[in-house]
Design a protein around this motif. Structure first.
Motif, PDB file in Angstrom:
ATOM      1  N   GLY A  24     -44.246 -56.936 -40.756  1.00 57.39           N
ATOM      2  CA  GLY A  24     -45.154 -56.746 -39.842  1.00 57.39           C
ATOM      3  C   GLY A  24     -46.498 -56.931 -40.134  1.00 57.39           C
ATOM      4  N   GLY A  25     -46.824 -57.540 -41.403  1.00 59.25           N
ATOM      5  CA  GLY A  25     -48.193 -58.034 -41.632  1.00 59.25           C
ATOM      6  C   GLY A  25     -48.842 -56.874 -42.411  1.00 59.25           C
ATOM      7  N   VAL A  26     -48.073 -55.816 -43.019  1.00 61.12           N
ATOM      8  CA  VAL A  26     -48.840 -54.899 -43.466  1.00 61.12           C
ATOM      9  C   VAL A  26     -48.250 -54.944 -45.251  1.00 61.12           C
ATOM     10  N   ARG A  27     -49.203 -55.200 -46.066  1.00 54.56           N
ATOM     11  CA  ARG A  27     -48.972 -55.369 -47.387  1.00 54.56           C
ATOM     12  C   ARG A  27     -49.859 -54.731 -48.486  1.00 54.56           C
ATOM     13  N   THR A  28     -50.782 -53.781 -47.834  1.00 48.61           N
ATOM     14  CA  THR A  28     -51.920 -53.128 -48.871  1.00 48.61           C
ATOM     15  C   THR A  28     -52.088 -51.646 -48.740  1.00 48.61           C
ATOM     16  N   ALA A  29     -50.507 -51.170 -48.288  1.00 54.91           N
ATOM     17  CA  ALA A  29     -50.582 -49.818 -47.816  1.00 54.91           C
ATOM     18  C   ALA A  29     -50.511 -48.680 -48.872  1.00 54.91           C
ATOM     19  N   PRO A  30     -50.952 -47.495 -48.911  1.00 47.24           N
ATOM     20  CA  PRO A  30     -50.499 -46.447 -49.875  1.00 47.24           C
ATOM     21  C   PRO A  30     -49.335 -46.834 -50.774  1.00 47.24           C
ATOM     22  N   PHE A  31     -48.256 -46.848 -49.858  1.00 48.36           N
ATOM     23  CA  PHE A  31     -46.874 -46.562 -50.142  1.00 48.36           C
ATOM     24  C   PHE A  31     -46.123 -48.002 -50.032  1.00 48.36           C
ATOM     25  N   ARG A  32     -45.113 -48.372 -50.769  1.00 53.07           N
ATOM     26  CA  ARG A  32     -44.437 -49.772 -50.753  1.00 53.07           C
ATOM     27  C   ARG A  32     -43.450 -49.579 -49.808  1.00 53.07           C
ATOM     28  N   SER A  33     -42.995 -48.648 -49.168  1.00 56.44           N
ATOM     29  CA  SER A  33     -41.918 -48.551 -48.337  1.00 56.44           C
ATOM     30  C   SER A  33     -42.092 -47.339 -47.472  1.00 56.44           C
ATOM     31  N   HIS A  34     -41.261 -47.429 -46.209  1.00 57.76           N
ATOM     32  CA  HIS A  34     -41.409 -46.045 -45.634  1.00 57.76           C
ATOM     33  C   HIS A  34     -40.324 -44.983 -46.465  1.00 57.76           C
TER      34      HIS A  34
END
Length: 208
Positions: free
Chosen positions: A180-190
């Motif tokens: 979905g184009g999200v690669r720099t979030a605080p957590f690596r997966s849901h």
């Protein structure tokens, strides 16, 4: 203005949640966001596109009425370029070929893809998609993943009662979702987000 700024910030996941309570005016707020984004796109000579998904077809008249009221108040004279559909059609048509008499998953995707970054997906009553294994939840996630450049606005007074049910809000940037184009979030997966919040207990859930 803050929502528009959040969408237009370079590197942002291009998602935002309006979580106001019932009756506060989420529909009008979403219409204002869409029209402000459309106004800014028109300044650059671009046509802005909106796809609005809600729980019932008869709500389309309410959405278009709010659009018209906000458009008049803002003095915005551009076209709305709005497509309206329901979660039922989105869920049903994601498994089938497009039909002539309904706004299908494929038509919404094509409509927003044509806008690139000048596009907004409004998920009204977004909590309808909160069950990650339901047909609706799967269709909503797939649509977002196939529109990595579009903005996504979640509107719901009851986003989730459990962190497990936040997976449909993948564009908030809480967790990575490369599809979905999200690669720099605080957590690596849901799953990583769920595990971390469960360790933190109620305090972690309140923070989210």
């Amino acid at each position: 203005r803050y929502v528009v700024q959040a969408f237009r910030t370079p590197g942002s996941p291009r998602g935002f949640c309006i979580g106001d309570g019932t009756g506060v005016g989420k529909t009008r707020t979403a219409a204002a966001v869409a029209l402000e984004l459309a106004s800014r796109a028109s300044e650059s000579g671009n046509a802005f596109r909106v796809a609005w998904v809600s729980c019932r077809q008869d709500l389309e008249s309410d959405v278009r009425r709010e659009y018209s009221l906000v458009q008049t108040a803002m003095g915005h004279d551009g076209g709305t370029n709005l497509r309206f559909s329901t979660y039922g059609k989105l869920r049903y048509s994601s498994k089938m070929s497009p039909t002539e008499d309904s706004v299908t998953f494929h038509e919404l995707r094509s409509h927003l893809l044509a806008g690139g970054r000048d596009a907004l997906l409004v998920l009204d009553e977004a909590h309808i998609a909160r069950s990650p294994k339901s047909a609706t939840g799967i269709a909503v996630r797939r649509l977002q993943q196939q529109l990595p450049a579009a903005n996504v606005l979640y509107c719901t007074a009851t986003a989730a009662s459990d962190v497990q049910n936040l997976s449909y809000m993948l564009r908030l940037g809480l967790y990575d979702d490369p599809d979905g184009g999200v690669r720099t979030a605080p957590f690596r997966s849901h799953d990583h987000l769920v595990s971390a919040m469960q360790r933190q207990g109620p305090a972690g859930l309140e923070l989210i």
